[in-house]
Design a protein around this motif. Structure first.
Motif, PDB file in Angstrom:
ATOM      1  N   LEU A  95       0.810  -1.220   0.000  1.00 11.27           N
ATOM      2  CA  LEU A  95       0.000   0.000   0.000  1.00 11.27           C
ATOM      3  C   LEU A  95       0.843   1.269   0.000  1.00 11.27           C
ATOM      4  CD1 LEU A  95      -2.994  -0.720   2.414  1.00 11.27           C
ATOM      5  CD2 LEU A  95      -3.013  -0.511  -0.063  1.00 11.27           C
ATOM      6  N   GLY A  96       2.098   1.143   0.363  1.00 12.12           N
ATOM      7  CA  GLY A  96       2.946   2.337   0.439  1.00 12.12           C
ATOM      8  C   GLY A  96       2.374   3.298   1.465  1.00 12.12           C
ATOM      9  N   PRO A  97       2.281   4.594   1.112  1.00 14.58           N
ATOM     10  CA  PRO A  97       1.802   5.572   2.087  1.00 14.58           C
ATOM     11  C   PRO A  97       0.276   5.603   2.239  1.00 14.58           C
ATOM     12  CG  PRO A  97       2.353   6.682   0.043  1.00 14.58           C
ATOM     13  CD  PRO A  97       2.755   5.232  -0.116  1.00 14.58           C
ATOM     14  N   LEU A  98      -0.453   4.813   1.442  1.00 13.71           N
ATOM     15  CA  LEU A  98      -1.913   4.819   1.507  1.00 13.71           C
ATOM     16  C   LEU A  98      -2.429   4.033   2.707  1.00 13.71           C
ATOM     17  CD1 LEU A  98      -2.977   4.081  -2.191  1.00 13.71           C
ATOM     18  CD2 LEU A  98      -2.937   6.290  -1.030  1.00 13.71           C
ATOM     19  N   SER A  99      -3.521   4.508   3.273  1.00 13.82           N
ATOM     20  CA  SER A  99      -4.241   3.704   4.254  1.00 13.82           C
ATOM     21  C   SER A  99      -5.138   2.739   3.482  1.00 13.82           C
ATOM     22  CB  SER A  99      -5.088   4.598   5.157  1.00 13.82           C
ATOM     23  OG  SER A  99      -6.162   5.157   4.409  1.00 13.82           O
TER      24      SER A  99
END
Length: 101
Positions: A35-39
């Motif tokens: 997801l990387g920086p995504l919630s």
């Protein structure tokens, strides 16, 4: 003929993915730490927007990439007409900024 073969291939590829929902896709991405920086909520919003904005062929490739982690850029670049793909990706970017930020 080539376009028909590509369309058939996309339809076959999209069939198993049709059962995958945004929450399932985002949960899988989270479990695989993609997801990387995504919630997870932002991921689901992005999924929902993409589902509404993109044509079926582009959406199938994008959702396959999100769900499975496959790199589908070469397949996306083969889609025609090119300006349609670019236009839809820009629309997706703008809609995600508007609705998911």
């Amino acid at each position: 003929m080539r376009a028909a073969i590509l369309a058939l291939g996309l339809a076959v590829m999209a069939a198993p993915l049709a059962a995958q929902t945004g929450p399932q896709t985002c949960a899988r991405m989270k479990s695989e730490d993609r997801l990387g920086p995504l919630s997870e909520a932002q991921c689901q919003c992005n999924y929902s927007v993409a589902n509404q904005v993109l044509d079926a062929d582009i959406r199938a490739l994008l959702f396959d990439a999100w769900y499975s982690g496959n790199d589908n850029m070469a397949k996306v670049e083969q889609l025609r007409p090119r300006h349609r793909v670019r236009r839809e990706m820009l629309q997706l970017r703008d809609a995600i900024k508007k609705y998911c930020s």
